[in-house]
Design a protein around this motif. Structure first.
Motif, PDB file in Angstrom:
ATOM      1  N   TYR A  73       0.831  -1.205   0.000  1.00  0.00           N
ATOM      2  CA  TYR A  73       0.000   0.000   0.000  1.00  0.00           C
ATOM      3  C   TYR A  73       0.862   1.251   0.000  1.00  0.00           C
ATOM      4  N   MET A  74       0.549   2.179  -0.902  1.00  0.00           N
ATOM      5  CA  MET A  74       1.211   3.486  -0.965  1.00  0.00           C
ATOM      6  C   MET A  74       0.158   4.558  -0.697  1.00  0.00           C
TER       7      MET A  74
ATOM      8  N   PRO B 200      -1.815   7.861  -0.964  1.00  0.00           N
ATOM      9  CA  PRO B 200      -1.837   8.838  -2.063  1.00  0.00           C
ATOM     10  C   PRO B 200      -1.154  10.129  -1.645  1.00  0.00           C
TER      11      PRO B 200
ATOM     12  N   ASN C  73       2.064  10.605  -1.384  1.00  0.00           N
ATOM     13  CA  ASN C  73       3.356  10.402  -0.722  1.00  0.00           C
ATOM     14  C   ASN C  73       4.466  10.719  -1.721  1.00  0.00           C
TER      15      ASN C  73
ATOM     16  N   MET D  10       6.359   8.356  -4.567  1.00  0.00           N
ATOM     17  CA  MET D  10       6.117   8.616  -5.988  1.00  0.00           C
ATOM     18  C   MET D  10       7.422   8.798  -6.753  1.00  0.00           C
TER      19      MET D  10
ATOM     20  N   TYR E 135       9.034   5.426  -7.061  1.00  0.00           N
ATOM     21  CA  TYR E 135       8.267   4.620  -8.020  1.00  0.00           C
ATOM     22  C   TYR E 135       8.676   4.988  -9.446  1.00  0.00           C
TER      23      TYR E 135
ATOM     24  N   GLU F 279      -2.236   2.211  -4.675  1.00  0.00           N
ATOM     25  CA  GLU F 279      -2.117   3.611  -4.252  1.00  0.00           C
ATOM     26  C   GLU F 279      -3.505   4.136  -3.937  1.00  0.00           C
TER      27      GLU F 279
ATOM     28  N   LYS G 175      -2.259   0.156  -8.782  1.00  0.00           N
ATOM     29  CA  LYS G 175      -1.386   0.940  -9.651  1.00  0.00           C
ATOM     30  C   LYS G 175      -0.501   0.049 -10.514  1.00  0.00           C
TER      31      LYS G 175
END
Length: 385
Positions: free
Chosen positions: A8-9, A11, A13, A17, A20, A82, A87
C-alpha cells in the motif's frame, strides 16, 4: 498455489512517488545492480530479463515485513495499491535483503535521513493498472472498503477460494483493466456444446496419413517454420521455448541454440499442457504467444491442445496461432465449427497465420533486430471462424 503480496502506498506520498518513477517506471539495469547483489542472483536475473532493465521495489525491514518477505518465492503475484486504485501488478522474479542496494536506489529526497527499504524484490511482467481496489476485494471476498496497511499478503484460504473459481490472478486483472469479461473455471454452458441447426455439415475427422506426415518435405517445412518463428521471437524481444524433442532438429538443421533452458510460464497450469506446443514466445514469467504448426491433417490435434489451455485457463490473454499453408485456411474454419470448439469460442481466440505471412515477416525483418512485436504478428494473421 502461488502467494499474492500487496503493497500500500498512501496517495500523495512524494517520496514514494519519486522512487516509483525511478525504479518501477524507469527500471534499473543489471549493471547498476551488479556490485550490490550476489553473483548467482545476477545470473538468475539475466536468465529471466536478458539485457532488459528491471522493475525494483522494496520495504522497510521491520519484523512484520521481514516475516512476509521471507515467504516470497519466484512466480508469486505482487500488486502495488495507491489509495483506492491498483497501480501496478507483476510477478516476483527474485529478492534480496540489502541495505547497500537500498541506499543506492532510494536516496532520501532531503539529502538526509537513514531510512532504508532493504527488503528488495525484483518484479517481472510489471504492468501498470488503473483499476479500483474494490474490484480485487470482490474477487477475494473482502469488504469493499477493506483498508491495506504497508506490505501484506493474501490469506491462503482466500487465495484457495479464488483459484477454485478462476485460473490466474494476473490474467483476471488484465481482463478487468481492458473491460473484458472474466470467465470462471468450468463455466462453459453445456447448451453451447450442441451443434447449431444452421451449421454446415461438419467435416469428419480423418485418420492421420502417417506416410504423408513423415514425408521429408513436410517434416522439413515444419522444422523450417519452427526455426523462423523461434528466430522472429528473439527479434521481437521475446524468450523462446521449443519442445525438448524438437530442439535437436533445430540445432542440426539451422544451428539454432537460443532456447530457454527451462519452461516457466508463471500460470497455474501443468507444464505438460504448454511445453509441447510447437513454439512459445515468453515474456519473463508470462506467455507472449503460442504457435501450433500444422502441415498435415492434424489441425484438429492442434486445436485440441488450445482447447485444453482454454478450459484450464479461460482468462489467458495471449494470442494462439495455427500456422499452416494458406491452402489449409478452410480446413481450420471447418474444424472450428465442431460443437466443442464452438462452445469454447475458439474461433474468437485462435488466429490463422499462413506460412506465406511468416515468410513475409521473416524477409521484412531479415536485416533488422527491432520493430517486431506480437501485435504485428496478430495483424498479419486472421480469425477465420
Amino acid at each position: 498455489m502461488r502467494n499474492a503480496f500487496l503493497l500500500y502506498m498512501p496517495p500523495g506520498n512524494l517520496q514514494a512517488m519519486v522512487h516509483y518513477e525511478d525504479t518501477i517506471k524507469k527500471k534499473v539495469t543489471v549493471q547498476r545492480l551488479a556490485k550490490f547483489i550476489p553473483t548467482e542472483l545476477k545470473s538468475r536475473l539475466i536468465s529471466i530479463f536478458g539485457g532488459n532493465p528491471i522493475a525494483v521495489w522494496g520495504s522497510e525491514a521491520g519484523p512484520r515485513n521481514r516475516s512476509i518477505f521471507e515467504r516470497m518465492t519466484e512466480g508469486d503475484d505482487v500488486l502495488i495499491v495507491e489509495g483506492a486504485s491498483i497501480k501496478l501488478m507483476g510477478k516476483i522474479a527474485a529478492k534480496v535483503a540489502s541495505p547497500a542496494l537500498s541506499r543506492e536506489l532510494w536516496k532520501p529526497l532531503t539529502g538526509s535521513g537513514n531510512t532504508t527499504w532493504e527488503l528488495i524484490y525484483f518484479i517481472a511482467n510489471a504492468r501498470e493498472l488503473d483499476l479500483p481496489f474494490s474490484e480485487l476485494c470482490g474477487l477475494l471476498g473482502w469488504r469493499s472498503n477493506f483498508q491495506l496497511r504497508g506490505l501484506t499478503t493474501v490469506a491462503p484460504a482466500r487465495l484457495s477460494a479464488f483459484y477454485e473459481r478462476y485460473d490466474d490472478l494476473y490474467s483476471v486483472l488484465t481482463r478487468l483493466q481492458k473491460g473484458e469479461p472474466v470467465s470462471q473455471l468450468g463455466a462453459t454452458p453445456t447448451e453451447e456444446l450442441k451443434p447449431r441447426p444452421d451449421s454446415p455439415d461438419l467435416v469428419e475427422l480423418e485418420e492421420e496419413d502417417v506416410e504423408e506426415v513423415l514425408r521429408s518435405d513436410l517434416v522439413s517445412d515444419h522444422v523450417r517454420m519452427q526455426w523462423m518463428l523461434a528466430r522472429l521471437g528473439l527479434k521481437a524481444g521475446e524468450r523462446v521455448w521449443v519442445p525438448a524433442a524438437d530442439q535437436k532438429r533445430l540445432r542440426k538443421n539451422y544451428g539454432f541454440e537460443s532456447f530457454d533452458e527451462e519452461f516457466t510460464a508463471g500460470i497455474d497450469l501443468p507444464h505438460s499442457y504448454v511445453e509441447n506446443i510447437d513454439v512459445v514466445w515468453k515474456q519473463e514469467f508470462r506467455i507472449g504467444a503460442a504457435y501450433e504448426i500444422e502441415n498435415s491433417t492434424s489441425i484438429y490435434s492442434g486445436l485440441l491442445r488450445f482447447a485444453d489451455l482454454t478450459i484450464l485457463a479461460p482468462n489467458t490473454t495471449y494470442p494462439m496461432f495455427v500456422v499452416a499453408p494458406a491452402s489449409r485456411r478452410n480446413r481450420l474454419r471447418e474444424q472450428l465449427r465442431r460443437p466443442v470448439f464452438q462452445g469454447l469460442k475458439l474461433g474468437s481466440k485462435v488466429h490463422f497465420l499462413s506460412y506465406e505471412h511468416v515468410q513475409e515477416i521473416d524477409e521484412f525483418f531479415a536485416a533488422s533486430s527491432t520493430g517486431l512485436s506480437v501485435d504485428l504478428v496478430v495483424g498479419k494473421s486472421e480469425l477465420v471462424a
